[in-house]
Design a protein around this motif. Structure first.
Motif, PDB file in Angstrom:
ATOM      1  N   GLU A   1     -50.231   7.044  75.925  1.00  0.00           N
ATOM      2  CA  GLU A   1     -49.356   7.361  74.791  1.00  0.00           C
ATOM      3  C   GLU A   1     -49.086   6.072  74.023  1.00  0.00           C
ATOM      4  OE1 GLU A   1     -47.342   8.484  71.991  1.00  0.00           O
ATOM      5  OE2 GLU A   1     -47.513  10.214  73.350  1.00  0.00           O
TER       6      GLU A   1
ATOM      7  N   ASP B   1     -51.945  11.754  74.922  1.00  0.00           N
ATOM      8  CA  ASP B   1     -51.576  12.075  73.544  1.00  0.00           C
ATOM      9  C   ASP B   1     -52.888  12.288  72.782  1.00  0.00           C
ATOM     10  OD1 ASP B   1     -50.168  12.419  71.192  1.00  0.00           O
ATOM     11  OD2 ASP B   1     -49.995  10.278  70.792  1.00  0.00           O
ATOM     12  N   LEU B   2     -52.839  12.976  71.651  1.00  0.00           N
ATOM     13  CA  LEU B   2     -54.063  13.173  70.872  1.00  0.00           C
ATOM     14  C   LEU B   2     -54.256  12.077  69.831  1.00  0.00           C
ATOM     15  CD1 LEU B   2     -54.404  17.017  70.288  1.00  0.00           C
ATOM     16  CD2 LEU B   2     -55.369  15.571  72.057  1.00  0.00           C
TER      17      LEU B   2
ATOM     18  N   ASP C   1     -59.583   8.911  70.114  1.00  0.00           N
ATOM     19  CA  ASP C   1     -58.470   9.861  70.190  1.00  0.00           C
ATOM     20  C   ASP C   1     -58.502  10.647  71.495  1.00  0.00           C
ATOM     21  OD1 ASP C   1     -60.254  12.000  69.966  1.00  0.00           O
ATOM     22  OD2 ASP C   1     -59.854  12.351  67.848  1.00  0.00           O
ATOM     23  N   GLY C   2     -57.433  11.412  71.708  1.00  0.00           N
ATOM     24  CA  GLY C   2     -57.280  12.120  72.964  1.00  0.00           C
ATOM     25  C   GLY C   2     -58.350  13.158  73.230  1.00  0.00           C
TER      26      GLY C   2
ATOM     27  N   MET D   1     -52.587  17.450  78.048  1.00  0.00           N
ATOM     28  CA  MET D   1     -52.335  16.936  76.712  1.00  0.00           C
ATOM     29  C   MET D   1     -50.900  17.219  76.321  1.00  0.00           C
ATOM     30  SD  MET D   1     -55.821  17.814  74.593  1.00  0.00           S
ATOM     31  CE  MET D   1     -57.349  16.967  75.009  1.00  0.00           C
TER      32      MET D   1
ATOM     33  N   THR E   1     -48.739  16.584  72.852  1.00  0.00           N
ATOM     34  CA  THR E   1     -48.968  16.164  71.479  1.00  0.00           C
ATOM     35  C   THR E   1     -48.061  16.910  70.516  1.00  0.00           C
ATOM     36  OG1 THR E   1     -50.659  16.128  69.726  1.00  0.00           O
ATOM     37  CG2 THR E   1     -50.838  17.861  71.371  1.00  0.00           C
TER      38      THR E   1
ATOM     39  N   ARG F   1     -49.321  18.142  67.852  1.00  0.00           N
ATOM     40  CA  ARG F   1     -50.220  19.092  67.194  1.00  0.00           C
ATOM     41  C   ARG F   1     -50.130  20.448  67.889  1.00  0.00           C
ATOM     42  NH1 ARG F   1     -55.636  15.254  66.913  1.00  0.00           N
ATOM     43  NH2 ARG F   1     -54.614  13.384  66.072  1.00  0.00           N
TER      44      ARG F   1
ATOM     45  N   TYR G   1     -51.851  22.142  78.006  1.00  0.00           N
ATOM     46  CA  TYR G   1     -51.589  21.641  76.658  1.00  0.00           C
ATOM     47  C   TYR G   1     -50.122  21.888  76.335  1.00  0.00           C
ATOM     48  CZ  TYR G   1     -52.703  20.702  71.699  1.00  0.00           C
ATOM     49  OH  TYR G   1     -52.774  20.163  70.430  1.00  0.00           O
TER      50      TYR G   1
ATOM     51  N   LYS H   1     -44.984  18.617  71.922  1.00  0.00           N
ATOM     52  CA  LYS H   1     -43.744  17.841  72.005  1.00  0.00           C
ATOM     53  C   LYS H   1     -42.623  18.563  71.250  1.00  0.00           C
ATOM     54  CE  LYS H   1     -46.380  13.494  71.869  1.00  0.00           C
ATOM     55  NZ  LYS H   1     -46.695  12.307  71.061  1.00  0.00           N
TER      56      LYS H   1
END
Length: 239
Positions: free
Chosen positions: A18, A62-63, A69-70, A87, A89, A91, A108, A111
């Motif tokens: 992260e 994190d992505l 990137d993740g 994950m 994130t 998104r 997944y 947040k």
């Protein structure tokens, strides 16, 4: 935090990737409160270095990470590592969740995440992983053969076989270049680094050509050496 940790539950080795230092600290301290051993890093390169010395049960990604990137990290881990991938994130759109899961994520989360829910999810994931026999890399020196986790066999040249044997004497650890040169019976001269880099580059290309979804998990270590960063069927190394 209102819920005390349960010391009777097994702890997990967790690496958090992260780039937001505040969130990274919150996740790390929260999971440590629940008894887990947690290491936290900011990007993919730091993750590789951490995994060389601290094999995780689960990686939390994190992505939106710098450089790699993740999604790319998850795909790489899934082809080379048997760890769980989670994950976390911002998104949250459906196509973003689907993309994350297709890249290899086991879970997944969008947040913000409650630490109690995350702890329970990680423990549940760890139980599931332990019931699944994940495919591993295999190295058979007697037949000069490297087999990818998806079962594709790669025929090795004599020098490639020596290189793999040397790296797999200490999987996950850095092997200094001078030790590799010595094993190959090549002089440590002005062109030694270039010869070794060319050999590894060709072996990567050979693996990619035979198994396009798999990357050879050999990483350079700060210009000092190389490490094989994936789980391996250990019983075949010394055949």
């Amino acid at each position: 935090m209102s819920m005390p940790r349960n010391s009777q539950l097994p702890s997990l080795n967790v690496v958090i990737v992260e780039d937001d230092p505040e969130l990274r600290d919150i996740l790390a301290s929260g999971l440590r409160y629940f008894g887990h051993t947690v290491h936290a890093v900011s990007d993919g390169k730091a993750l590789d270095a951490e995994m060389a010395v601290f094999p995780p049960d689960i990686v939390i990604l994190d992505l939106g990470l710098p450089e790699e990137d993740g999604i790319d990290i998850a795909a790489r881990l899934r082809s080379n590592c048997g760890c769980g991938i989670v994950m976390i994130t911002a998104r949250g759109k459906l196509y973003e969740r689907v993309t994350g899961l297709e890249a290899g994520a086991d879970l997944y989360f969008v947040k913000p995440v409650d630490i109690r829910e995350l702890d329970a999810a990680l423990r549940s994931l760890a139980r599931r992983i332990s019931l699944i026999s994940r495919p591993l890399w295999r190295f058979e020196p007697l037949t000069s053969k490297l087999t990818t986790p998806s079962g594709v066999e790669i025929r090795l040249t004599a020098h490639e076989c020596i290189l793999m044997r040397k790296l797999l004497e200490r999987p996950g650890e850095n092997v200094p270049r001078r030790e590799i040169f010595s094993a190959l019976r090549q002089p440590d001269d002005l062109y030694a680094d270039k010869r070794l880099e060319t050999m590894i580059s060709r072996l990567r290309a050979k693996v990619r050509a035979a198994d396009p979804d798999t990357e050879l998990p050999v990483r350079a270590r700060h210009n000092l050496g190389y490490a094989f960063l994936a789980e391996l069927k250990q019983d075949l190394i010394n055949d």
